[in-house]
Design an enzyme around this catalytic site. Structure first.
Site, mmCIF file in Angstrom:
data_model
loop_
_atom_site.group_PDB
_atom_site.id
_atom_site.type_symbol
_atom_site.label_atom_id
_atom_site.label_comp_id
_atom_site.label_asym_id
_atom_site.label_seq_id
_atom_site.Cartn_x
_atom_site.Cartn_y
_atom_site.Cartn_z
ATOM 1 N N PRO A 254 0.860 -1.192 0.000
ATOM 2 C CA PRO A 254 0.000 0.000 0.000
ATOM 3 C C PRO A 254 0.892 1.237 0.000
ATOM 4 O O PRO A 254 1.522 1.550 1.011
ATOM 5 C CB PRO A 254 -0.802 -0.127 1.305
ATOM 6 C CG PRO A 254 -0.203 -1.242 2.075
ATOM 7 C CD PRO A 254 0.889 -1.894 1.302
ATOM 8 N N ASP A 430 5.837 2.171 2.258
ATOM 9 C CA ASP A 430 4.898 1.081 2.481
ATOM 10 C C ASP A 430 4.108 1.426 3.745
ATOM 11 O O ASP A 430 4.657 1.427 4.849
ATOM 12 C CB ASP A 430 5.712 -0.213 2.669
ATOM 13 C CG ASP A 430 4.839 -1.447 2.841
ATOM 14 O OD1 ASP A 430 3.659 -1.287 3.229
ATOM 15 O OD2 ASP A 430 5.351 -2.560 2.618
ATOM 16 N N HIS A 431 2.838 1.692 3.558
ATOM 17 C CA HIS A 431 2.041 2.191 4.691
ATOM 18 C C HIS A 431 1.774 1.101 5.739
ATOM 19 O O HIS A 431 1.249 1.388 6.807
ATOM 20 C CB HIS A 431 0.731 2.767 4.167
ATOM 21 C CG HIS A 431 0.177 3.873 5.021
ATOM 22 N ND1 HIS A 431 0.590 4.109 6.307
ATOM 23 C CD2 HIS A 431 -0.755 4.814 4.771
ATOM 24 C CE1 HIS A 431 -0.066 5.137 6.815
ATOM 25 N NE2 HIS A 431 -0.901 5.587 5.897
ATOM 26 N N ARG A 432 2.167 -0.126 5.428
ATOM 27 C CA ARG A 432 2.053 -1.167 6.460
ATOM 28 C C ARG A 432 3.155 -0.989 7.502
ATOM 29 O O ARG A 432 3.028 -1.418 8.644
ATOM 30 C CB ARG A 432 2.171 -2.565 5.841
ATOM 31 C CG ARG A 432 1.050 -2.905 4.881
ATOM 32 C CD ARG A 432 1.336 -4.186 4.144
ATOM 33 N NE ARG A 432 2.589 -4.128 3.400
ATOM 34 C CZ ARG A 432 3.126 -5.152 2.749
ATOM 35 N NH1 ARG A 432 2.529 -6.326 2.771
ATOM 36 N NH2 ARG A 432 4.243 -5.017 2.074
ATOM 37 N N VAL A 434 5.240 2.082 7.590
ATOM 38 C CA VAL A 434 5.577 3.484 7.837
ATOM 39 C C VAL A 434 4.281 4.292 7.874
ATOM 40 O O VAL A 434 3.484 4.226 6.936
ATOM 41 C CB VAL A 434 6.488 4.017 6.705
ATOM 42 C CG1 VAL A 434 6.833 5.479 6.941
ATOM 43 C CG2 VAL A 434 7.752 3.170 6.575
#
Ligand code: CAO
Length: 458
Positions: A254, A430-432, A434
């Site tokens: 993501p 990577d929004h998982r 960060v």
């Protein structure tokens, strides 16, 4: 052993049904309720389940046969049972329970017209007595143990396939919306599912990490010769690898991208003063070594961006080293050599390594070791141009910096506008792993370091 007859069930008011699929063949062992024939009326299809477990010894219909009455014999199944079931075929063949009984020769199987003459005396009623009744389609019907599940193809979102094929697709992890149907009226049959899997194995380019395509719509093949002259070019190994890596990252990560400009006016002035020394050393000093150094320091202060996601989905892997990958544009494709321990190196050393690794990349001489171990990547298109782009995270890293072309712009200093050299930066992460806050803090620190390079030596 006894041979039992499977007959067409109640047609549920339909005048005529067509045999559209026979997913079994003579000699197949079937379990109770395995689909043995698919029938279709004008409004619905029905998968006829085997009413007994056993071995198919004769198939009495062929695909395309039209059936107008219930009770027409479809198949003979040899079942494990007491020897009191008799079968007569056209009054001549007497099936017995003899273990040495030969399979009836399919070539001399009775013609459809003679099927009505098959007589069977089943020992018990078959478990299920399916009826052909149109019903509302469901997105993913679940096979029922006691009755056939019906499916029609009258909604655009639905796929045209019966429960047997749906079950097969579920078991194999195939998304039926991706499978072209080759049956009547583009119905998806089991061969289509198998063919789809074979294609995905041969050509994983279009598949996801499971190898089967998941829910990714495939791009249709287009015959471009219809529109003009074309030539087909072989992809290089690097291009294939890049394509696979990019797709994997794009599909798994993501992405969030945030933007800022670093005022590199002073950095550029300082860099100009280093040119003579650079010529003496044989090293070209561009903004890139400063960028790498600033990233390494900003990573040290913001370690969230210097980690990886553990494959167990329960842990992060925090890296305490700061190796930075640098995207290099080569005639054969994109390569990303890695510069190790950037946080511990000076600008000259980093610049020399960039020069050496970029040269090696363009000459196709990078080793696997040169390209392993990166924590973070810098992709600089500054020398090429452009005002901004959104880089794709180089997984398993969790962040990447895209650098565009610096340009002099008017900046308000509180009293007046002054000409400043601004470097456009885009940080994708990577929004998982960060959060926006982590990304924002990293970017702010990076901009500070590039705007005032004294921070890099403190
Ligand atoms: N803004 C303005 N000018 C820039 C700049 C920037 N952001 N970055 C570099 N420049 C200038 C350099 O200073 C140099 O000019 P001078 O000789 O006057 O100093 C000129 O551009 C050429 O630089 P370079 O390309 O020789 O060297 P580099 O250090 O800037 O870049 C490398 C090295 C390996 C990063 C680069 O050659 C490269 O391959 N970039 C492409 C990366 C890429 O393809 N990324 C996309 C990946 S996703 O598809």
């Amino acid at each position: 052993m006894a041979v039992e007859i499977v007959r067409v069930p109640d047609l549920g008011g339909a005048d005529e049904v067509e045999v559209i699929e026979i997913p079994v063949k003579v000699g197949d062992q079937v379990a109770l309720d395995d689909t043995i024939v698919v029938l279709e009326s004008e409004k619905a299809t029905m998968e006829l389940p085997a009413p007994f477990a056993g071995r198919i010894v004769k198939i009495l219909v062929t695909e395309g046969d039209k059936i107008t009455a219930e009770g027409v014999p479809i198949m003979e199944v040899e079942v494990e049972a007491e020897a009191d079931v008799g079968v007569k075929v056209t009054g001549e063949t007497e099936a017995t329970s003899s273990p040495n009984q030969e399979l009836p020769d399919p070539d001399v199987a009775p013609k459809p017209e003679s099927k009505a003459e098959i007589k069977a005396v089943p020992k018990a009623e078959p478990k299920s007595q399916p009826q052909l009744v149109a019903s509302k389609p469901t997105a993913a019907p679940v096979a029922d143990d006691t009755a056939s599940t019906l499916i029609t193809a009258d909604t655009a979102t639905d796929v045209y396939a019966g429960p047997y094929v749906r079950r097969l697709a579920r078991e194999l992890g195939v998304d039926l919306t991706q499978v072209p149907g080759s049956g009547p009226r583009q119905r998806i049959i089991k061969e289509d599912v198998h063919k789809f899997i074979k294609q995905r194995i041969v050509n994983p380019q279009n598949a996801d990490s499971s190898g089967l395509g998941g829910a990714i719509p495939s791009v249709p093949d287009i015959d471009f010769t219809k529109f003009g002259d074309i030539e087909t070019q072989e992809m290089s190994k690097i291009a294939k690898l890049t394509a696979a890596n990019m797709q994997r990252s794009w599909l798994n990560v993501p992405h969030v991208t945030q933007f800022d400009d670093a005022d590199i006016t002073e950095l550029e002035e300082f860099r100009q003063t280093l040119k003579t020394e650079g010529e003496r050393r044989g090293v070209k000093i561009t903004p890139v070594p400063f960028l790498l150094k600033a990233c390494a320091l900003a990573l040290q202060e913001n370690p969230v961006l210097n980690r990886a996601l553990h494959s167990d989905g329960q842990h992060f892997v925090q890296k305490n080293y700061f190796h930075i990958g640098m995207a290099v544009d080569t005639p054969k494709g994109l390569m990303v050599p890695v510069i190790r321990d950037v946080n511990q190196k000076g600008i000259w050393e980093i610049a020399a390594e960039i020069f050496e690794l970029a040269d090696k990349a363009r000459a196709g001489k990078l080793t696997v070791n040169d390209m392993q171990g990166g924590c973070f990547t810098v992709s600089s298109l500054g020398a090429i141009g452009g005002r901004g782009f959104t880089p794709i995270v180089n997984t398993p890293e969790v962040a990447i910096l895209g650098v565009s072309k610096a340009a002099i712009q008017p900046v308000w200093n509180g009293a007046e506008f002054g000409p400043r050299k601004l470097l456009p930066l885009a940080l994708s992460y990577d929004h998982r792993a960060v959060n926006g806050g982590d990304g924002g803090r990293f970017m702010t620190r990076l901009v500070e370091l590039l705007s005032d390079i004294r921070g890099m030596v403190m």
